[in-house]
Write a protein that holds these residues in place. Structure first.
Motif, PDB file in Angstrom:
ATOM      1  N   ASP A 318       0.826  -1.205   0.000  1.00 44.95           N
ATOM      2  CA  ASP A 318       0.000   0.000   0.000  1.00 44.95           C
ATOM      3  C   ASP A 318       0.864   1.260   0.000  1.00 44.95           C
ATOM      4  OD1 ASP A 318      -2.848  -0.540  -0.098  1.00 44.95           O
ATOM      5  OD2 ASP A 318      -2.599  -1.601   1.792  1.00 44.95           O
ATOM      6  N   THR A 319       1.986   1.214   0.693  1.00 46.59           N
ATOM      7  CA  THR A 319       2.904   2.354   0.681  1.00 46.59           C
ATOM      8  C   THR A 319       3.433   2.609  -0.720  1.00 46.59           C
ATOM      9  OG1 THR A 319       3.599   1.969   2.972  1.00 46.59           O
ATOM     10  CG2 THR A 319       5.088   3.253   1.581  1.00 46.59           C
ATOM     11  N   GLU A 320       3.882   1.544  -1.382  1.00 45.85           N
ATOM     12  CA  GLU A 320       4.504   1.697  -2.702  1.00 45.85           C
ATOM     13  C   GLU A 320       3.483   2.123  -3.755  1.00 45.85           C
ATOM     14  OE1 GLU A 320       7.590   1.734  -2.614  1.00 45.85           O
ATOM     15  OE2 GLU A 320       7.944   0.673  -0.741  1.00 45.85           O
ATOM     16  N   VAL A 321       2.299   1.515  -3.734  1.00 50.13           N
ATOM     17  CA  VAL A 321       1.302   1.864  -4.748  1.00 50.13           C
ATOM     18  C   VAL A 321       0.800   3.284  -4.529  1.00 50.13           C
ATOM     19  CG1 VAL A 321      -0.834   1.076  -3.622  1.00 50.13           C
ATOM     20  CG2 VAL A 321      -0.589   0.833  -6.086  1.00 50.13           C
ATOM     21  N   GLY A 322       0.834   3.742  -3.290  1.00 43.26           N
ATOM     22  CA  GLY A 322       0.411   5.101  -2.995  1.00 43.26           C
ATOM     23  C   GLY A 322       1.356   6.163  -3.507  1.00 43.26           C
ATOM     24  N   ARG A 323       2.562   5.795  -3.893  1.00 44.28           N
ATOM     25  CA  ARG A 323       3.507   6.765  -4.468  1.00 44.28           C
ATOM     26  C   ARG A 323       3.092   7.183  -5.878  1.00 44.28           C
ATOM     27  NH1 ARG A 323       8.108   6.461  -1.114  1.00 44.28           N
ATOM     28  NH2 ARG A 323       8.440   4.412  -0.159  1.00 44.28           N
ATOM     29  N   ALA A 324       2.295   6.351  -6.537  1.00 39.63           N
ATOM     30  CA  ALA A 324       1.800   6.629  -7.894  1.00 39.63           C
ATOM     31  C   ALA A 324       2.941   7.039  -8.810  1.00 39.63           C
ATOM     32  CB  ALA A 324       0.692   7.674  -7.832  1.00 39.63           C
ATOM     33  N   GLY A 325       2.801   8.165  -9.491  1.00 48.66           N
ATOM     34  CA  GLY A 325       3.804   8.593 -10.449  1.00 48.66           C
ATOM     35  C   GLY A 325       5.141   8.947  -9.836  1.00 48.66           C
ATOM     36  N   ALA A 326       5.201   9.104  -8.518  1.00 49.31           N
ATOM     37  CA  ALA A 326       6.468   9.415  -7.850  1.00 49.31           C
ATOM     38  C   ALA A 326       7.308   8.172  -7.578  1.00 49.31           C
ATOM     39  CB  ALA A 326       6.202  10.157  -6.539  1.00 49.31           C
ATOM     40  N   LEU A 327       6.733   6.984  -7.768  1.00 44.71           N
ATOM     41  CA  LEU A 327       7.495   5.751  -7.568  1.00 44.71           C
ATOM     42  C   LEU A 327       8.626   5.688  -8.579  1.00 44.71           C
ATOM     43  CD1 LEU A 327       7.431   2.899  -6.035  1.00 44.71           C
ATOM     44  CD2 LEU A 327       6.362   2.056  -8.136  1.00 44.71           C
ATOM     45  N   ASP A 328       9.860   5.475  -8.099  1.00 46.33           N
ATOM     46  CA  ASP A 328      10.969   5.398  -9.045  1.00 46.33           C
ATOM     47  C   ASP A 328      11.407   3.955  -9.248  1.00 46.33           C
ATOM     48  OD1 ASP A 328      12.802   4.673  -6.963  1.00 46.33           O
ATOM     49  OD2 ASP A 328      13.252   6.779  -6.559  1.00 46.33           O
TER      50      ASP A 328
END
Length: 411
Positions: A318-328
């Motif tokens: 949930d943390t990672e998917v919540g980064r959306a377009g900011a996920l690198d």
């Protein structure tokens, strides 16, 4: 509908953010337990009948589980991935096939968020929620690519896909294919077809050792029309787009874990009901014999360890998917390897538990009417989905060199 690549600079969000609170987690766990109890009543008989699980899908639909991940503003429950993974785990303890259907449904339905333009996501989710769609797929990457040819009215789809989980009972099916011709030539598109679309042929050829009710037969496409309105979007290598695959691998780890827990629970019941004890034992019953206690204790401890890792990763997703377009790419790669670690231990522990549980239940538990074999058949079948040895290599490469496996629908 736009089929251009998602620009991570303009993607404002995926619809999920934050984490599930205790109230949410307990609610969906309770719902899943109720469904699991209903499935457990006749799991063996339904497995033997090997019929398309329409009634089981109805049970999932009526429970609300199909709309767990749909945003509240689109008519869904507005739940989190942690709750969804936990539901898969609970149901797998009763029926691995239906847990697989639910796991793939969550991944396929979430294609909306991973592939579609943010401006169109709400409408897609609303349609799914209102109709209570179960989402199947037809994306098996080891089959030859489908032919998706540009025509005036959209595209024409031809070809065959095996191992299309949920296809024969899904209200809709997600398909991936590369375009030939037209303005999108060479792009890989994700699109959605209803199961009854003209030219879509369900072959009904899934007849395997386990996961018999996962509706995973082949689908053949005969000049099927795909309109622009059917297209979710382009599949790109953007980190948030490709996070969908680790999410599905995490679902696998949870339902392997659930199968192990189901085998343990069934074995415990049989062991406690066994009369007397082995003639060389001083114990009053098999359940009081230290040899049998040691065996089941070892299996229980290993399963508990896998459970702790799964719970940690379920929340992290949930943390990672919540980064959306900011996920690198680095963040995406790190969580993918962590999930691969779970995949390794969940596979091995589930296979061990489903096999060794017979050591404490005795020869009588091999009777076909007992059904203890269902746990092993299910986990043995699905754990061959992608070779676990390559997951070990993936973990080892990252640990030694900090490098990730090439992006694919398996990594």
């Amino acid at each position: 509908m736009s089929t251009t690549a998602i620009d991570t600079n303009t993607l404002p969000r995926t619809p999920w953010n934050g984490h599930a609170d205790e109230r949410e987690l307990e609610h969906w766990a309770s719902v899943a337990r109720t469904v699991a109890q209903a499935l457990a009543v006749d799991a063996l008989a339904r497995d033997a009948a090997n019929q398309d699980p329409f009634s089981e899908v109805g049970l999932l639909r009526d429970s609300g589980l199909l709309n767990l991940l749909v945003p509240a503003e689109s008519g869904g429950a507005g739940g989190h991935w942690e709750s969804a993974f936990a539901a898969v785990r609970i149901i797998a303890a009763a029926d691995g096939s239906i847990a697989q259907l639910l796991a793939y449904h969550y991944a396929n339905q979430s294609s909306i968020a991973f592939y579609a333009d943010p401006a169109t996501q709400g409408a897609w989710f609303a349609r799914s929620a209102a109709a209570g769609w179960l989402w199947g797929d037809s994306v098996n990457p080891v089959d030859p690519d489908l032919s998706l040819t540009a025509v005036d009215e959209g595209y024409r789809l031809n070809g065959l896909k095996r191992f299309s989980t949920g296809s024969s009972v899904g209200d809709v099916i997600v398909v991936n294919a590369a375009v030939s011709g037209g303005t999108n030539d060479g792009k890989v598109l994700a699109f959605v077809l209803e199961r009854t679309r003209e030219g879509l042929e369900l072959l009904g050829d899934w007849d395997h050792l386990g996961q018999r009710l996962s509706a995973s037969g082949s689908v053949k496409y005969h000049d099927v029309l795909v309109t622009p309105g059917d297209v979710l979007g382009e599949i790109t290598p953007d980190p948030i787009v490709t996070l969908l695959t680790p999410g599905l691998q995490l679902a696998f780890g949870n339902f392997y874990l659930g199968i192990a827990e189901g085998a343990l629970a069934a074995g415990r019941k049989i062991l406690l009901e066994r009369k007397n004890s082995w003639f060389l034992s001083a114990a009053g019953s098999y359940a009081q014999d230290p040899i049998f206690q040691r065996t089941i204790g070892e299996l229980k401890a290993r399963t508990a360890a896998v459970g702790a890792l799964a719970e940690k990763l379920n929340r992290r997703f949930d943390t990672e998917v919540g980064r959306a377009g900011a996920l690198d790419a680095a963040q995406r790669g790190d969580v993918a390897v962590a999930i691969a670690e779970l995949k390794v231990v969940a596979t091995e522990v589930a296979l061990e538990v489903a096999n060794r549980i017979y050591e404490v239940t005795g020869a009588s538990s091999t009777g076909n009417d007992v059904g203890l074999d269902l746990f092993w058949r299910n986990v043995r079948t699905h754990s061959l989905h992608d070779p676990v040895d390559y997951k070990k290599i993936e973990v080892g490469q990252y640990f030694l060199h900090g490098t990730n496996a090439p992006l694919s629908l398996y990594t």
